[in-house]
Design a protein around this motif. Structure first.
Motif, PDB file in Angstrom:
ATOM      1  N   ASN A  65       1.109  -1.175  -0.029  1.00 27.15           N
ATOM      2  CA  ASN A  65       0.182   0.048  -0.038  1.00 27.15           C
ATOM      3  C   ASN A  65       0.689   1.348  -0.061  1.00 27.15           C
ATOM      4  OD1 ASN A  65      -2.761  -1.368   0.088  1.00 27.15           O
ATOM      5  ND2 ASN A  65      -2.187  -1.550   2.337  1.00 27.15           N
ATOM      6  N   LEU A  66       0.394   2.269  -0.395  1.00 23.24           N
ATOM      7  CA  LEU A  66       1.089   3.712  -0.507  1.00 23.24           C
ATOM      8  C   LEU A  66       0.219   4.456   0.250  1.00 23.24           C
ATOM      9  CD1 LEU A  66       3.452   5.299  -1.491  1.00 23.24           C
ATOM     10  CD2 LEU A  66       2.247   5.845  -3.491  1.00 23.24           C
ATOM     11  N   HIS A  85      -4.225   1.722  -2.353  1.00 26.45           N
ATOM     12  CA  HIS A  85      -4.584   0.431  -1.583  1.00 26.45           C
ATOM     13  C   HIS A  85      -4.182  -1.005  -2.479  1.00 26.45           C
ATOM     14  CE1 HIS A  85      -5.831   2.332   1.947  1.00 26.45           C
ATOM     15  NE2 HIS A  85      -6.806   2.788   1.390  1.00 26.45           N
ATOM     16  N   GLU A  86      -3.384  -1.891  -2.185  1.00 31.52           N
ATOM     17  CA  GLU A  86      -3.114  -2.977  -2.954  1.00 31.52           C
ATOM     18  C   GLU A  86      -2.422  -2.697  -4.413  1.00 31.52           C
ATOM     19  OE1 GLU A  86      -6.547  -5.737  -3.124  1.00 31.52           O
ATOM     20  OE2 GLU A  86      -6.939  -5.258  -1.301  1.00 31.52           O
ATOM     21  N   ILE A  87      -1.462  -1.827  -4.184  1.00 30.29           N
ATOM     22  CA  ILE A  87      -0.758  -1.266  -5.257  1.00 30.29           C
ATOM     23  C   ILE A  87      -0.244  -2.285  -6.306  1.00 30.29           C
ATOM     24  CG2 ILE A  87      -0.130   0.986  -4.104  1.00 30.29           C
ATOM     25  CD1 ILE A  87       2.719  -0.058  -4.131  1.00 30.29           C
ATOM     26  N   ASN A  88       0.021  -3.642  -6.361  1.00 32.65           N
ATOM     27  CA  ASN A  88       0.437  -4.465  -6.894  1.00 32.65           C
ATOM     28  C   ASN A  88      -0.726  -5.359  -7.647  1.00 32.65           C
ATOM     29  OD1 ASN A  88       3.261  -3.955  -6.787  1.00 32.65           O
ATOM     30  ND2 ASN A  88       3.183  -4.919  -4.956  1.00 32.65           N
ATOM     31  N   ASN A  90      -4.416  -5.913  -9.916  1.00 30.40           N
ATOM     32  CA  ASN A  90      -5.118  -5.415 -11.122  1.00 30.40           C
ATOM     33  C   ASN A  90      -5.886  -4.243 -10.897  1.00 30.40           C
ATOM     34  OD1 ASN A  90      -3.658  -7.067 -12.996  1.00 30.40           O
ATOM     35  ND2 ASN A  90      -5.269  -8.694 -12.486  1.00 30.40           N
ATOM     36  N   ASP A  91      -6.478  -4.026  -9.911  1.00 29.89           N
ATOM     37  CA  ASP A  91      -7.380  -2.900  -9.509  1.00 29.89           C
ATOM     38  C   ASP A  91      -6.981  -2.254  -8.059  1.00 29.89           C
ATOM     39  OD1 ASP A  91      -7.961  -5.168  -8.056  1.00 29.89           O
ATOM     40  OD2 ASP A  91     -10.018  -5.001  -8.069  1.00 29.89           O
ATOM     41  N   PRO A  92      -5.929  -1.397  -8.200  1.00 27.25           N
ATOM     42  CA  PRO A  92      -5.612  -0.768  -6.852  1.00 27.25           C
ATOM     43  C   PRO A  92      -6.572   0.265  -6.699  1.00 27.25           C
ATOM     44  CG  PRO A  92      -3.875  -0.822  -8.589  1.00 27.25           C
ATOM     45  CD  PRO A  92      -5.010  -1.461  -9.396  1.00 27.25           C
ATOM     46  N   GLU A  93      -6.830   0.662  -5.419  1.00 26.67           N
ATOM     47  CA  GLU A  93      -7.840   1.513  -4.939  1.00 26.67           C
ATOM     48  C   GLU A  93      -7.191   2.762  -4.475  1.00 26.67           C
ATOM     49  OE1 GLU A  93     -11.590   1.905  -1.675  1.00 26.67           O
ATOM     50  OE2 GLU A  93     -10.851   0.091  -2.102  1.00 26.67           O
ATOM     51  N   LEU A  94      -7.636   3.814  -5.181  1.00 26.30           N
ATOM     52  CA  LEU A  94      -7.561   5.155  -4.508  1.00 26.30           C
ATOM     53  C   LEU A  94      -8.317   5.711  -3.396  1.00 26.30           C
ATOM     54  CD1 LEU A  94      -6.864   6.831  -8.063  1.00 26.30           C
ATOM     55  CD2 LEU A  94      -5.116   6.012  -6.778  1.00 26.30           C
ATOM     56  N   GLY A  95      -7.704   6.270  -2.379  1.00 26.71           N
ATOM     57  CA  GLY A  95      -8.387   6.753  -1.122  1.00 26.71           C
ATOM     58  C   GLY A  95      -7.766   8.231  -0.685  1.00 26.71           C
ATOM     59  N   ILE A  96      -8.709   8.926  -0.262  1.00 31.91           N
ATOM     60  CA  ILE A  96      -8.306  10.394   0.484  1.00 31.91           C
ATOM     61  C   ILE A  96      -9.130  10.632   1.584  1.00 31.91           C
ATOM     62  CG2 ILE A  96      -9.790  11.419  -1.276  1.00 31.91           C
ATOM     63  CD1 ILE A  96      -7.491  13.761  -1.358  1.00 31.91           C
TER      64      ILE A  96
END
Length: 176
Positions: A65-66, A85-88, A90-96
Motif C-alpha cells: 500500500n502507499l 491500496h493493493e498497489i500490485n 490489477n485494480d488498486p484503490e485510490l483513497g483520500i
C-alpha cells in the motif's frame, strides 16, 4: 522502487509518505465528522494513530500500500492523507481524506489526479478503483470529474456500526 522516498508535487500540493512527524495532525483531524462516510473509525488514543503510521510504513516498504500525507506546498501545513491500496493488484484503490478546514478548495481532486498520474506512470494494473458513499457528494465528484463509471453498488457496515452505501467507480486511464 523505494516508495519511502516518493514525492509527488502539484502546483499547490506536496504528497509524501506518511511519517510520525504528522501523528498529532492525523490524530486531531481524523475525527468522527471526517470518518462519517469511511469504513474506519477515528482513534481514541494517539497510540492508535502511531500504530496506523507504523503499519502504513511497513506496507509502503513491502510495496503493498502507499499512504501519503497531503501538504500545502508553500506552508508545508498538513491537509490530509491519500493513498493507493493493493498497489500490485490489477485494480488498486485510490483513497483520500482531508481535514475539515481543507474542504471545498479542490485539494481532493488535485491530489487524486496527481496520484492517478503517478500510478499510470509507475504501476502495472488493469484499472483504478475509487469508492465513495452514495451520500458523500463531494467525494463522488472526484471520480465523476475524472470520467469514472460506477461498476458496483453495495452496503458495508463501518467500524462505527453505520451502514454505508458504497459506489465503486472505475477510473479510465489517461488516453482511454
Amino acid at each position: 522502487m523505494d516508495l519511502l522516498q516518493l514525492e509527488i508535487s502539484t502546483s499547490r500540493l506536496l504528497l509524501q509518505p506518511i511519517s510520525m512527524k504528522y501523528k498529532e495532525d492525523i490524530f486531531s483531524e481524523f475525527n468522527q465528522e471526517i470518518t462519517t462516510y469511511m469504513y474506519t473509525k477515528p482513534p481514541k488514543y494517539i497510540s492508535e494513530t502511531e500504530d496506523f503510521i507504523k503499519d502504513s510504513l511497513e506496507e509502503i516498504k513491502k510495496c503493498e500500500n502507499l499512504v501519503l500525507v497531503i501538504l500545502n506546498k508553500k506552508s508545508f501545513k498538513f491537509l490530509g492523507c491519500t493513498g493507493i491500496h493493493e498497489i500490485n493488484s490489477n485494480d488498486p484503490e485510490l483513497g483520500i481524506w482531508l481535514k475539515k478546514s481543507a474542504h471545498g478548495k479542490g485539494y481532493g481532486l488535485e491530489s487524486i489526479i496527481a496520484l492517478k498520474t503517478w500510478a499510470e506512470e509507475n504501476l502495472d494494473f488493469q484499472y483504478l478503483v475509487y469508492c465513495a458513499d452514495k451520500a458523500n457528494i463531494p467525494s463522488r465528484r472526484i471520480p465523476e470529474k475524472l470520467g469514472g463509471k460506477i461498476i458496483r453498488e453495495y452496503k458495508k457496515t463501518n467500524l462505527s456500526g453505520k451502514v454505508l452505501n458504497i459506489l465503486e467507480y472505475v477510473l479510465p486511464k489517461a488516453g482511454d
